[in-house]
Design an enzyme around this catalytic site. Structure first.
Site, mmCIF file in Angstrom:
data_model
loop_
_atom_site.group_PDB
_atom_site.id
_atom_site.type_symbol
_atom_site.label_atom_id
_atom_site.label_comp_id
_atom_site.label_asym_id
_atom_site.label_seq_id
_atom_site.Cartn_x
_atom_site.Cartn_y
_atom_site.Cartn_z
ATOM 1 N N GLU A 205 -29.344 23.297 16.179
ATOM 2 C CA GLU A 205 -29.960 23.402 14.854
ATOM 3 C C GLU A 205 -31.447 23.700 14.936
ATOM 4 O O GLU A 205 -32.184 23.531 13.968
ATOM 5 C CB GLU A 205 -29.705 22.117 14.051
ATOM 6 C CG GLU A 205 -28.207 21.902 13.820
ATOM 7 C CD GLU A 205 -27.890 20.821 12.808
ATOM 8 O OE1 GLU A 205 -28.819 20.154 12.315
ATOM 9 O OE2 GLU A 205 -26.701 20.645 12.510
ATOM 10 N N ASP A 242 -29.833 11.118 11.968
ATOM 11 C CA ASP A 242 -28.391 11.320 11.868
ATOM 12 C C ASP A 242 -27.806 10.751 13.152
ATOM 13 O O ASP A 242 -27.885 11.387 14.209
ATOM 14 C CB ASP A 242 -28.021 12.797 11.693
ATOM 15 C CG ASP A 242 -26.509 12.970 11.522
ATOM 16 O OD1 ASP A 242 -25.780 11.955 11.545
ATOM 17 O OD2 ASP A 242 -26.056 14.120 11.361
ATOM 18 N N ASP A 311 -21.795 11.131 6.004
ATOM 19 C CA ASP A 311 -21.331 12.485 6.354
ATOM 20 C C ASP A 311 -19.872 12.377 6.802
ATOM 21 O O ASP A 311 -18.952 12.567 6.007
ATOM 22 C CB ASP A 311 -22.251 13.065 7.442
ATOM 23 C CG ASP A 311 -21.775 14.406 7.987
ATOM 24 O OD1 ASP A 311 -20.868 15.004 7.402
ATOM 25 O OD2 ASP A 311 -22.317 14.871 9.022
ATOM 26 N N LYS A 336 -21.167 19.037 2.238
ATOM 27 C CA LYS A 336 -20.931 20.245 3.031
ATOM 28 C C LYS A 336 -19.709 20.934 2.446
ATOM 29 O O LYS A 336 -18.602 20.384 2.490
ATOM 30 C CB LYS A 336 -20.645 19.867 4.485
ATOM 31 C CG LYS A 336 -21.831 19.257 5.237
ATOM 32 C CD LYS A 336 -21.343 18.681 6.560
ATOM 33 C CE LYS A 336 -22.480 18.407 7.548
ATOM 34 N NZ LYS A 336 -21.997 17.663 8.741
ATOM 35 N N ARG A 365 -24.226 23.411 8.387
ATOM 36 C CA ARG A 365 -23.488 22.961 9.565
ATOM 37 C C ARG A 365 -24.274 23.351 10.804
ATOM 38 O O ARG A 365 -25.203 24.147 10.746
ATOM 39 C CB ARG A 365 -22.092 23.614 9.633
ATOM 40 C CG ARG A 365 -21.204 23.366 8.440
ATOM 41 C CD ARG A 365 -21.007 21.916 8.088
ATOM 42 N NE ARG A 365 -20.497 21.062 9.151
ATOM 43 C CZ ARG A 365 -19.318 20.453 9.156
ATOM 44 N NH1 ARG A 365 -18.491 20.615 8.141
ATOM 45 N NH2 ARG A 365 -18.967 19.636 10.144
ATOM 46 N N SER A 366 -23.858 22.803 11.943
ATOM 47 C CA SER A 366 -24.558 23.181 13.180
ATOM 48 C C SER A 366 -24.242 24.618 13.576
ATOM 49 O O SER A 366 -25.034 25.273 14.241
ATOM 50 C CB SER A 366 -24.233 22.201 14.294
ATOM 51 O OG SER A 366 -22.844 22.078 14.462
ATOM 52 N N LYS A 387 -30.535 19.663 3.870
ATOM 53 C CA LYS A 387 -30.636 19.515 5.330
ATOM 54 C C LYS A 387 -30.058 20.776 5.960
ATOM 55 O O LYS A 387 -28.870 21.030 5.837
ATOM 56 C CB LYS A 387 -29.825 18.279 5.755
ATOM 57 C CG LYS A 387 -29.965 17.927 7.220
ATOM 58 C CD LYS A 387 -29.162 16.683 7.576
ATOM 59 C CE LYS A 387 -27.962 17.075 8.387
ATOM 60 N NZ LYS A 387 -27.322 15.953 9.104
HETATM 61 P P1 PGA Z 1 -21.954 19.512 12.354
HETATM 62 O O1 PGA Z 1 -23.121 18.456 12.289
HETATM 63 O O2 PGA Z 1 -22.257 20.649 11.464
HETATM 64 O O3 PGA Z 1 -21.908 19.842 13.820
HETATM 65 O O4 PGA Z 1 -20.708 18.767 11.928
HETATM 66 C C1 PGA Z 1 -24.030 18.342 11.268
HETATM 67 C C2 PGA Z 1 -24.183 16.910 10.886
HETATM 68 O O5 PGA Z 1 -23.609 16.013 11.536
HETATM 69 O O6 PGA Z 1 -24.803 16.612 9.877
HETATM 70 ZN ZN ZN Z 2 -24.124 14.290 10.184
#
Ligand code: PGA
Ligand code: ZN
Length: 429
Positions: A205, A242, A311, A336, A365-366, A387
């Site tokens: 990220e 997080d 989350d 998300k 997302r990552s 975020k």
């Molecule tokens: P992810 O992580 O997109 O890899 O699920 C983002 C987060 O945990 O906020």
């Molecule tokens: Zn998260």
């Protein structure tokens, strides 16, 4: 003309070089719009299903040709003839066509790409900005960013157990100042790492890989970077974590924090100690995705002004949000869209959170692409927080730069401000 005549899809690559779905919606007047699906790595098991081919001979099993096919074979005819400006109806048609609880027919990645492409086409057809189109009756606002500074666990190799240490420039007076402060602190962090001979390579990220296996050291370093950037920790800029604790869980139910196996209670006491020492305003996923008791313990032990952000716990599902609210174990939800499937459902979760007296943070997302619809979704939701990772790497900057353009445009919505974080920390932080 605002009628959908066809929907197509294809694969493109995302920021981790995984294939992802790009959907294109064509209207009766010949104009078209496209959108791309993001993808997580630190996913919760209660998320909607992400459709991948699983064919080891292509893209290591991560191909999305099934998603592409289902758009051509089923989604296109289901949506054709619909009015693209009616996003709720379009999204309902997608949900009905899927017909499953966890989107195990179409896949949430397929659905979110189509949903966002339709939203963009709807905005184009109406001649308004995407955020305006999505806002409907809501009061849109420019969100306070929660900016990734250091990453560990599944987002960067070799470092600390907690997933992210983030900064929250809550004292900034507007969006561009918030992003400028984030830049200053990011550059200060890079300078400090370089001076100490630590790596300045970045994680998924855009945040720096944590320089040591100590999560606490990364938090202390974030505070140091804030000071180096001539901002006041706790008065102008705060810290968010997080923890992504689901990914620290071991088989015996303990949590592995930087090499130490801790009970849920001991983990919570660690957070209490950190919140005493550092200006922490928000802790995401402090406990595992099904550890409702542990979450309750965190809510009881931490100051109620600390944002406890679900989350993996909630996975953008209204039923899990309701449960968290009833138990009083979280006071905020991460939103998300691809954890559920459509933009309408994601906005409904943010709306419901507000009605329950909880906060919402709209999140990327990552695994991301250059697509920037997320910024418009965040503004439209009026959630007040966003975020999207760090202020580096173009898939992240696409979102920040979109926020800057919205903020500088005519009729820009108001800045959401400190979101109460100024009150949370008190005079001395
Ligand atoms: P992810 O992580 O997109 O890899 O699920 C983002 C987060 O945990 O906020
Ligand atoms: Zn998260």
């Amino acid at each position: 003309m605002t009628t959908i005549v066809s929907v197509e899809a294809n694969w493109v690559l995302d920021s981790r070089s995984s294939p992802t779905v790009e959907a294109t919606v064509t209207l009766a007047d010949g104009r078209s719009s496209f959108a791309q699906a993001p993808s997580g790595a630190s996913t919760g098991s209660h998320e909607s299903w992400e459709r991948r081919d699983g064919d080891p001979d292509r893209f290591g099993g991560r191909g999305v040709s099934g998603a592409v096919d289902v758009v051509r074979d089923e989604v296109s005819s289901a949506l054709s003839g619909m009015d693209v400006t009616d996003q709720a109806a379009v999204d309902r048609a997608l949900v009905d066509l899927d017909g499953t609880e966890n989107r195990s027919r179409l896949g949430a990645n397929t659905m979110v790409a189509v949903s966002a492409a339709c939203a963009r086409a709807g905005a184009m057809a109406r001649g308004v900005a995407l955020w305006e189109h999505l806002a409907g009756e809501r009061r849109p606002s420019l969100p306070l960013p929660m900016v990734n500074l250091f990453s560990g666990n599944l987002h960067a190799s070799g470092g600390m157990s907690i997933q992210d240490v983030l900064i929250v420039p809550f004292g900034a007076g507007d969006e561009s100042t918030a992003i400028e402060w984030a830049h200053d602190i990011y550059c200060a962090a890079r300078a400090i790492l370089a001076e100490r001979g630590a790596s300045t390579l970045v994680g998924d990220e855009g945040g720096f890989g944590a320089p040591s296996p100590s999560s606490e050291a990364a938090i202390a370093l974030a505070v140091e970077a804030i000071v180096r950037a001539r901002r006041a920790p706790g008065e102008e800029v705060a810290i968010a974590l997080d923890v992504a604790a689901t990914h620290m869980l071991q088989h015996d139910g303990s949590y592995l924090l930087d090499g130490n196996a801790l009970s849920a209670d001991d983990l919570v006491e660690t957070f209490v100690a950190w919140a005493d020492r550092f200006p922490i305003v928000s802790i995401e996923d402090p406990l595992g995705e099904d550890d409702w008791t542990g979450w309750g313990r965190a809510a009881a032990r931490l100051d109620p002004t600390v944002q406890l952000l679900g989350d993996d716990l909630i996975c953008t599902h209204v039923d899990r949000l309701e449960r968290a609210a009833a138990l009083g174990c979280a006071n905020a939800v991460l939103v998300k869209a691809n954890q559920i499937g459509t933009l309408t459902e994601a906005l409904a979760v943010a709306d419901r959170a507000r009605a329950l007296g909880m906060r919402a943070v709209v999140s990327a997302r990552s695994g991301e692409t250059e697509d920037d619809w997320l910024s418009d979704l965040a503004v439209a939701s009026g959630a007040g927080q966003i975020k999207v990772g760090s202020v580096a790497r173009s898939e992240r900057l696409a979102k920040y730069n979109r926020l800057l353009r919205i903020a500088r445009g005519h009729g820009a919505p108001p800045w959401s401000g400190a979101n109460g974080f100024d009150r949370a920390l008190g005079p001395q932080g």
